[in-house]
Design a protein around this motif. Structure first.
Motif, PDB file in Angstrom:
ATOM      1  N   UNK A 287      -4.211 -36.628 -45.680  1.00  0.00           N
ATOM      2  CA  UNK A 287      -3.903 -38.031 -45.957  1.00  0.00           C
ATOM      3  C   UNK A 287      -3.857 -38.826 -44.659  1.00  0.00           C
ATOM      4  N   UNK A 288      -3.200 -38.271 -43.634  1.00  0.00           N
ATOM      5  CA  UNK A 288      -3.106 -38.949 -42.339  1.00  0.00           C
ATOM      6  C   UNK A 288      -4.498 -39.170 -41.748  1.00  0.00           C
ATOM      7  N   UNK A 289      -5.385 -38.204 -41.884  1.00  0.00           N
ATOM      8  CA  UNK A 289      -6.744 -38.334 -41.363  1.00  0.00           C
ATOM      9  C   UNK A 289      -7.512 -39.438 -42.095  1.00  0.00           C
ATOM     10  N   UNK A 290      -7.364 -39.499 -43.420  1.00  0.00           N
ATOM     11  CA  UNK A 290      -8.054 -40.542 -44.204  1.00  0.00           C
ATOM     12  C   UNK A 290      -7.542 -41.927 -43.815  1.00  0.00           C
ATOM     13  N   UNK A 291      -6.238 -42.053 -43.647  1.00  0.00           N
ATOM     14  CA  UNK A 291      -5.662 -43.341 -43.242  1.00  0.00           C
ATOM     15  C   UNK A 291      -6.153 -43.707 -41.854  1.00  0.00           C
ATOM     16  N   UNK A 292      -6.155 -42.748 -40.942  1.00  0.00           N
ATOM     17  CA  UNK A 292      -6.611 -42.998 -39.577  1.00  0.00           C
ATOM     18  C   UNK A 292      -8.056 -43.489 -39.555  1.00  0.00           C
ATOM     19  N   UNK A 293      -8.906 -42.841 -40.360  1.00  0.00           N
ATOM     20  CA  UNK A 293     -10.310 -43.256 -40.446  1.00  0.00           C
ATOM     21  C   UNK A 293     -10.421 -44.688 -40.949  1.00  0.00           C
ATOM     22  N   UNK A 294      -9.643 -45.019 -41.944  1.00  0.00           N
ATOM     23  CA  UNK A 294      -9.655 -46.382 -42.486  1.00  0.00           C
ATOM     24  C   UNK A 294      -9.191 -47.385 -41.430  1.00  0.00           C
ATOM     25  N   UNK A 295      -8.135 -47.042 -40.719  1.00  0.00           N
ATOM     26  CA  UNK A 295      -7.589 -47.954 -39.714  1.00  0.00           C
ATOM     27  C   UNK A 295      -8.560 -48.161 -38.553  1.00  0.00           C
ATOM     28  N   UNK A 296      -9.350 -47.138 -38.247  1.00  0.00           N
ATOM     29  CA  UNK A 296     -10.346 -47.256 -37.180  1.00  0.00           C
ATOM     30  C   UNK A 296     -11.345 -48.369 -37.467  1.00  0.00           C
ATOM     31  N   UNK A 297     -11.638 -48.594 -38.746  1.00  0.00           N
ATOM     32  CA  UNK A 297     -12.584 -49.658 -39.114  1.00  0.00           C
ATOM     33  C   UNK A 297     -12.079 -51.021 -38.649  1.00  0.00           C
TER      34      UNK A 297
ATOM     35  N   UNK B 192      12.675 -43.130 -33.488  1.00  0.00           N
ATOM     36  CA  UNK B 192      11.712 -43.081 -32.383  1.00  0.00           C
ATOM     37  C   UNK B 192      10.725 -41.930 -32.553  1.00  0.00           C
ATOM     38  N   UNK B 193      11.200 -40.775 -33.027  1.00  0.00           N
ATOM     39  CA  UNK B 193      10.318 -39.630 -33.246  1.00  0.00           C
ATOM     40  C   UNK B 193       9.314 -39.899 -34.361  1.00  0.00           C
ATOM     41  N   UNK B 194       9.773 -40.531 -35.429  1.00  0.00           N
ATOM     42  CA  UNK B 194       8.878 -40.828 -36.555  1.00  0.00           C
ATOM     43  C   UNK B 194       7.824 -41.852 -36.138  1.00  0.00           C
ATOM     44  N   UNK B 195       8.238 -42.871 -35.399  1.00  0.00           N
ATOM     45  CA  UNK B 195       7.294 -43.889 -34.916  1.00  0.00           C
ATOM     46  C   UNK B 195       6.274 -43.246 -33.972  1.00  0.00           C
ATOM     47  N   UNK B 196       6.729 -42.399 -33.066  1.00  0.00           N
ATOM     48  CA  UNK B 196       5.813 -41.725 -32.132  1.00  0.00           C
ATOM     49  C   UNK B 196       4.865 -40.797 -32.877  1.00  0.00           C
ATOM     50  N   UNK B 197       5.379 -40.069 -33.871  1.00  0.00           N
ATOM     51  CA  UNK B 197       4.539 -39.179 -34.667  1.00  0.00           C
ATOM     52  C   UNK B 197       3.460 -39.979 -35.411  1.00  0.00           C
ATOM     53  N   UNK B 198       3.859 -41.113 -35.981  1.00  0.00           N
ATOM     54  CA  UNK B 198       2.881 -41.967 -36.678  1.00  0.00           C
ATOM     55  C   UNK B 198       1.823 -42.468 -35.701  1.00  0.00           C
ATOM     56  N   UNK B 199       2.242 -42.838 -34.513  1.00  0.00           N
ATOM     57  CA  UNK B 199       1.306 -43.285 -33.485  1.00  0.00           C
ATOM     58  C   UNK B 199       0.296 -42.189 -33.164  1.00  0.00           C
ATOM     59  N   UNK B 200       0.796 -40.979 -32.969  1.00  0.00           N
ATOM     60  CA  UNK B 200      -0.081 -39.849 -32.638  1.00  0.00           C
ATOM     61  C   UNK B 200      -1.029 -39.510 -33.783  1.00  0.00           C
ATOM     62  N   UNK B 201      -0.516 -39.475 -35.009  1.00  0.00           N
ATOM     63  CA  UNK B 201      -1.337 -39.075 -36.160  1.00  0.00           C
ATOM     64  C   UNK B 201      -2.378 -40.132 -36.523  1.00  0.00           C
ATOM     65  N   UNK B 202      -2.023 -41.406 -36.340  1.00  0.00           N
ATOM     66  CA  UNK B 202      -2.920 -42.484 -36.762  1.00  0.00           C
ATOM     67  C   UNK B 202      -3.763 -43.051 -35.626  1.00  0.00           C
ATOM     68  N   UNK B 203      -3.422 -42.710 -34.395  1.00  0.00           N
ATOM     69  CA  UNK B 203      -4.171 -43.254 -33.266  1.00  0.00           C
ATOM     70  C   UNK B 203      -3.903 -44.730 -33.041  1.00  0.00           C
ATOM     71  N   UNK B 204      -2.682 -45.150 -33.348  1.00  0.00           N
ATOM     72  CA  UNK B 204      -2.278 -46.552 -33.198  1.00  0.00           C
ATOM     73  C   UNK B 204      -1.246 -46.628 -32.088  1.00  0.00           C
TER      74      UNK B 204
END
Length: 167
Positions: free
Chosen positions: A46-56, A90-102
């Motif tokens: 799911x994280x990968x699919x979201x990341x791909x979408x956000x890259x657009x 802070x950990x959740x925000x950092x994890x989201x940043x890492x997983x989504x590339x944001x």
């Protein structure tokens, strides 16, 4: 029947063409806010699919803001004070940043509206909403300014230096 495609011819006025740069800037999104429950990011697929979408969006140059929703469910301390800066948040925000590339600075969070154990409304919820809206507005304004200064690169209608000085 979709009425937007019934009449595909449109008269484009000379004024519209003369102001094409400004019209393209005004019609372009100035930011995108993508809301996601942080638990959804625990599933790597799911994280990968979201990341791909956000890259657009980022490929188009549109500023992207990710809002992690229902953060009070993952950190109950946010029930009392949603502005609380905890290690968990802070950990959740950092994890989201890492997983989504944001960029971590482009991640905000929201909480469900709640009350204190005594049943009193917690006004910090409103403060959190205004803080988030302020950040969204600031990022959108920066992008709009950059579009105005650099021109809309995607349409090939970048303003020449002389035009910029006259505005």
């Amino acid at each position: 029947q979709n009425s937007q495609f019934t009449n595909v011819t449109r008269d484009i006025s000379r004024e519209y063409i003369d102001n094409l740069d400004q019209n393209m800037i005004e019609q372009r999104p100035h930011s995108v806010v993508f809301c996601v429950n942080p638990n959804a990011l625990n599933d790597q697929g799911c994280a990968d699919r979201i990341s791909t979408m956000l890259e657009k969006f980022t490929q188009e140059g549109i500023p992207l803001i990710v809002c992690l929703t229902q953060m009070d469910k993952v950190d109950p301390n946010l029930d009392i004070n949603p502005l609380l800066s905890s290690n968990t948040v802070q950990e959740i925000v950092q994890d989201a940043s890492d997983r989504l590339g944001v960029n971590v600075d482009n991640i905000i969070y929201s909480v469900s509206y709640g009350r204190t154990p005594e049943g009193k409304k917690v006004f910090e919820y409103d403060k959190l909403h205004f803080k988030n809206l302020e950040k969204i507005q600031r990022i959108a304004e920066q992008y709009a300014t950059r579009l105005r200064e650099e021109g809309n690169q995607l349409t090939g209608n970048a303003m020449v230096a002389a035009d910029r000085k006259s505005t």
